[in-house]
Design a protein around this motif. Structure first.
Motif, PDB file in Angstrom:
ATOM      1  N   GLU A 191      36.441 -20.586  51.175  1.00 39.14           N
ATOM      2  CA  GLU A 191      35.226 -19.783  51.366  1.00 39.14           C
ATOM      3  C   GLU A 191      35.560 -18.359  51.800  1.00 39.14           C
ATOM      4  O   GLU A 191      34.699 -17.487  51.801  1.00 39.14           O
ATOM      5  CB  GLU A 191      34.321 -20.418  52.433  1.00 39.14           C
ATOM      6  N   ILE A 192      36.813 -18.140  52.193  1.00 40.70           N
ATOM      7  CA  ILE A 192      37.240 -16.830  52.686  1.00 40.70           C
ATOM      8  C   ILE A 192      38.008 -16.115  51.585  1.00 40.70           C
ATOM      9  O   ILE A 192      38.944 -16.664  51.012  1.00 40.70           O
ATOM     10  CB  ILE A 192      38.135 -16.995  53.935  1.00 40.70           C
ATOM     11  N   ALA A 193      37.611 -14.897  51.293  1.00 42.80           N
ATOM     12  CA  ALA A 193      38.317 -14.063  50.319  1.00 42.80           C
ATOM     13  C   ALA A 193      39.078 -12.989  51.078  1.00 42.80           C
ATOM     14  O   ALA A 193      38.504 -12.254  51.881  1.00 42.80           O
ATOM     15  CB  ALA A 193      37.331 -13.423  49.361  1.00 42.80           C
ATOM     16  N   VAL A 194      40.390 -12.922  50.841  1.00 41.08           N
ATOM     17  CA  VAL A 194      41.238 -11.967  51.541  1.00 41.08           C
ATOM     18  C   VAL A 194      41.840 -11.018  50.520  1.00 41.08           C
ATOM     19  O   VAL A 194      42.423 -11.450  49.521  1.00 41.08           O
ATOM     20  CB  VAL A 194      42.367 -12.695  52.309  1.00 41.08           C
ATOM     21  N   THR A 195      41.690  -9.713  50.776  1.00 38.00           N
ATOM     22  CA  THR A 195      42.344  -8.705  49.945  1.00 38.00           C
ATOM     23  C   THR A 195      43.156  -7.804  50.860  1.00 38.00           C
ATOM     24  O   THR A 195      42.784  -7.573  52.012  1.00 38.00           O
ATOM     25  CB  THR A 195      41.322  -7.857  49.160  1.00 38.00           C
ATOM     26  N   PHE A 196      44.253  -7.305  50.334  1.00 37.85           N
ATOM     27  CA  PHE A 196      45.120  -6.429  51.105  1.00 37.85           C
ATOM     28  C   PHE A 196      44.947  -5.003  50.605  1.00 37.85           C
ATOM     29  O   PHE A 196      44.973  -4.744  49.400  1.00 37.85           O
ATOM     30  CB  PHE A 196      46.579  -6.878  50.973  1.00 37.85           C
ATOM     31  N   VAL A 197      44.755  -4.093  51.546  1.00 40.33           N
ATOM     32  CA  VAL A 197      44.545  -2.679  51.225  1.00 40.33           C
ATOM     33  C   VAL A 197      45.504  -1.857  52.070  1.00 40.33           C
ATOM     34  O   VAL A 197      46.104  -2.345  53.024  1.00 40.33           O
ATOM     35  CB  VAL A 197      43.083  -2.251  51.479  1.00 40.33           C
ATOM     36  N   ARG A 198      45.618  -0.599  51.738  1.00 38.06           N
ATOM     37  CA  ARG A 198      46.512   0.270  52.508  1.00 38.06           C
ATOM     38  C   ARG A 198      45.889   0.597  53.851  1.00 38.06           C
ATOM     39  O   ARG A 198      44.710   0.921  53.946  1.00 38.06           O
ATOM     40  CB  ARG A 198      46.786   1.550  51.734  1.00 38.06           C
ATOM     41  N   ALA A 199      46.707   0.517  54.874  1.00 30.53           N
ATOM     42  CA  ALA A 199      46.232   0.796  56.226  1.00 30.53           C
ATOM     43  C   ALA A 199      46.260   2.297  56.482  1.00 30.53           C
ATOM     44  O   ALA A 199      47.063   3.027  55.906  1.00 30.53           O
ATOM     45  CB  ALA A 199      47.106   0.078  57.251  1.00 30.53           C
ATOM     46  N   SER A 200      45.380   2.744  57.355  1.00 31.66           N
ATOM     47  CA  SER A 200      45.386   4.149  57.754  1.00 31.66           C
ATOM     48  C   SER A 200      46.131   4.256  59.073  1.00 31.66           C
ATOM     49  O   SER A 200      46.433   3.260  59.717  1.00 31.66           O
ATOM     50  CB  SER A 200      43.961   4.660  57.903  1.00 31.66           C
ATOM     51  N   GLY A 201      46.417   5.467  59.473  1.00 37.35           N
ATOM     52  CA  GLY A 201      47.041   5.674  60.762  1.00 37.35           C
ATOM     53  C   GLY A 201      48.551   5.725  60.684  1.00 37.35           C
ATOM     54  O   GLY A 201      49.146   5.804  59.609  1.00 37.35           O
ATOM     55  N   PRO A 202      49.227   5.679  61.858  1.00 41.44           N
ATOM     56  CA  PRO A 202      50.679   5.837  61.897  1.00 41.44           C
ATOM     57  C   PRO A 202      51.398   4.645  61.273  1.00 41.44           C
ATOM     58  O   PRO A 202      50.867   3.562  61.174  1.00 41.44           O
ATOM     59  CB  PRO A 202      50.975   5.935  63.392  1.00 41.44           C
ATOM     60  N   GLY A 203      52.623   4.861  60.877  1.00 36.80           N
ATOM     61  CA  GLY A 203      53.421   3.807  60.279  1.00 36.80           C
ATOM     62  C   GLY A 203      54.528   4.373  59.417  1.00 36.80           C
ATOM     63  O   GLY A 203      55.286   3.647  58.803  1.00 36.80           O
ATOM     64  N   GLY A 204      54.627   5.682  59.352  1.00 37.35           N
ATOM     65  CA  GLY A 204      55.706   6.318  58.596  1.00 37.35           C
ATOM     66  C   GLY A 204      55.568   6.076  57.107  1.00 37.35           C
ATOM     67  O   GLY A 204      54.469   5.952  56.576  1.00 37.35           O
ATOM     68  N   GLN A 205      56.696   5.973  56.436  1.00 34.71           N
ATOM     69  CA  GLN A 205      56.686   5.769  54.996  1.00 34.71           C
ATOM     70  C   GLN A 205      56.132   4.401  54.625  1.00 34.71           C
ATOM     71  O   GLN A 205      55.602   4.210  53.540  1.00 34.71           O
ATOM     72  CB  GLN A 205      58.098   5.920  54.439  1.00 34.71           C
ATOM     73  N   ASN A 206      56.264   3.458  55.542  1.00 38.71           N
ATOM     74  CA  ASN A 206      55.800   2.090  55.277  1.00 38.71           C
ATOM     75  C   ASN A 206      54.311   2.069  54.952  1.00 38.71           C
ATOM     76  O   ASN A 206      53.865   1.312  54.099  1.00 38.71           O
ATOM     77  CB  ASN A 206      56.089   1.217  56.497  1.00 38.71           C
ATOM     78  N   VAL A 207      53.527   2.922  55.628  1.00 37.17           N
ATOM     79  CA  VAL A 207      52.079   2.919  55.440  1.00 37.17           C
ATOM     80  C   VAL A 207      51.708   3.394  54.032  1.00 37.17           C
ATOM     81  O   VAL A 207      50.673   3.023  53.495  1.00 37.17           O
ATOM     82  CB  VAL A 207      51.382   3.757  56.538  1.00 37.17           C
ATOM     83  N   ASN A 208      52.568   4.195  53.416  1.00 34.46           N
ATOM     84  CA  ASN A 208      52.289   4.694  52.074  1.00 34.46           C
ATOM     85  C   ASN A 208      52.741   3.731  50.979  1.00 34.46           C
ATOM     86  O   ASN A 208      52.317   3.857  49.840  1.00 34.46           O
ATOM     87  CB  ASN A 208      52.978   6.048  51.863  1.00 34.46           C
ATOM     88  N   LYS A 209      53.633   2.801  51.312  1.00 30.42           N
ATOM     89  CA  LYS A 209      54.211   1.926  50.296  1.00 30.42           C
ATOM     90  C   LYS A 209      53.602   0.527  50.273  1.00 30.42           C
ATOM     91  O   LYS A 209      53.500  -0.092  49.225  1.00 30.42           O
ATOM     92  CB  LYS A 209      55.718   1.771  50.532  1.00 30.42           C
ATOM     93  N   VAL A 210      53.210   0.012  51.446  1.00 31.03           N
ATOM     94  CA  VAL A 210      52.843  -1.393  51.560  1.00 31.03           C
ATOM     95  C   VAL A 210      51.377  -1.521  51.958  1.00 31.03           C
ATOM     96  O   VAL A 210      50.905  -0.816  52.841  1.00 31.03           O
ATOM     97  CB  VAL A 210      53.730  -2.100  52.621  1.00 31.03           C
ATOM     98  N   SER A 211      50.684  -2.422  51.299  1.00 32.45           N
ATOM     99  CA  SER A 211      49.285  -2.697  51.646  1.00 32.45           C
ATOM    100  C   SER A 211      49.255  -3.772  52.721  1.00 32.45           C
ATOM    101  O   SER A 211      49.289  -4.960  52.421  1.00 32.45           O
ATOM    102  CB  SER A 211      48.518  -3.148  50.407  1.00 32.45           C
ATOM    103  N   THR A 212      49.203  -3.345  53.973  1.00 29.24           N
ATOM    104  CA  THR A 212      49.277  -4.307  55.074  1.00 29.24           C
ATOM    105  C   THR A 212      47.916  -4.612  55.686  1.00 29.24           C
ATOM    106  O   THR A 212      47.755  -5.631  56.325  1.00 29.24           O
ATOM    107  CB  THR A 212      50.207  -3.796  56.191  1.00 29.24           C
ATOM    108  N   ALA A 213      46.950  -3.744  55.521  1.00 32.26           N
ATOM    109  CA  ALA A 213      45.628  -3.988  56.106  1.00 32.26           C
ATOM    110  C   ALA A 213      44.926  -5.098  55.330  1.00 32.26           C
ATOM    111  O   ALA A 213      45.124  -5.263  54.130  1.00 32.26           O
ATOM    112  CB  ALA A 213      44.782  -2.727  56.092  1.00 32.26           C
ATOM    113  N   VAL A 214      44.115  -5.864  56.038  1.00 30.59           N
ATOM    114  CA  VAL A 214      43.430  -7.009  55.438  1.00 30.59           C
ATOM    115  C   VAL A 214      41.933  -6.765  55.458  1.00 30.59           C
ATOM    116  O   VAL A 214      41.375  -6.326  56.473  1.00 30.59           O
ATOM    117  CB  VAL A 214      43.757  -8.306  56.220  1.00 30.59           C
ATOM    118  N   GLN A 215      41.297  -7.047  54.337  1.00 30.12           N
ATOM    119  CA  GLN A 215      39.844  -7.039  54.280  1.00 30.12           C
ATOM    120  C   GLN A 215      39.408  -8.471  53.975  1.00 30.12           C
ATOM    121  O   GLN A 215      39.655  -8.989  52.896  1.00 30.12           O
ATOM    122  CB  GLN A 215      39.337  -6.084  53.206  1.00 30.12           C
ATOM    123  N   LEU A 216      38.792  -9.102  54.976  1.00 29.96           N
ATOM    124  CA  LEU A 216      38.362 -10.490  54.848  1.00 29.96           C
ATOM    125  C   LEU A 216      36.871 -10.512  54.571  1.00 29.96           C
ATOM    126  O   LEU A 216      36.106  -9.799  55.223  1.00 29.96           O
ATOM    127  CB  LEU A 216      38.673 -11.227  56.156  1.00 29.96           C
TER     128      LEU A 216
END
Length: 140
Positions: free
Chosen positions: A14-39
């Motif tokens: 019943e839960i749909a999870v998508t991964f999106v790019r996170a905002s805020g600090p994180g260096g180069q990692n924040v630009n490459k990896v979609s770590t934020a979750v939208q449930l």
């Protein structure tokens, strides 16, 4: 199944999870990896939630619920997808758990005779203090 209370659980599909790019600090990692979750959880059409819980969930979820009755939770506190997903699910469980709690009805009570007498005695004492403070004209 995700257990909310001992008598209430929701299915994981019943839960749909998508991964999106996170905002805020994180260096180069924040630009490459979609770590934020939208449930997304469709509370209005969930077969596992009783009607009373659905009604209270509308009030508890507030702006996190869309017009269609879908709860949207955005989690980006952590730097990994797994921890953000766990965080989003925990927040959803906390919301539903809060909506599942039914407060006991308030019983009307009356003040006791002793409490009424204490209140009147304190009012009398306070009035006496104020009467003593009043300036009396000379010769009265």
């Amino acid at each position: 199944m995700i257990e909310i209370t001992p008598r209430l659980a929701i299915a994981e599909d019943e839960i749909a999870v998508t991964f999106v790019r996170a905002s805020g600090p994180g260096g180069q990692n924040v630009n490459k990896v979609s770590t934020a979750v939208q449930l997304r959880f469709d509370a209005r059409n969930s077969p596992n939630l009783p009607d009373g819980v659905k009604a209270r969930l509308v009030r508890v979820a507030g702006s996190r619920m869309t017009q269609d009755g879908v709860i949207v939770i955005h989690a980006q506190r952590h730097r990994s997808q797994d921890r953000n997903r766990e965080d989003a699910v925990e927040r959803l469980v906390a919301l539903i758990r809060e909506a599942a709690y039914v407060a006991p009805p308030r019983r009307k009570t009356r003040p006791t005779l002793a409490s009424k007498e204490r209140r009147l005695a304190s009012k009398e004492k306070r009035g006496a203090v104020k009467r003593l403070r009043q300036g009396r004209p000379p010769g009265d």
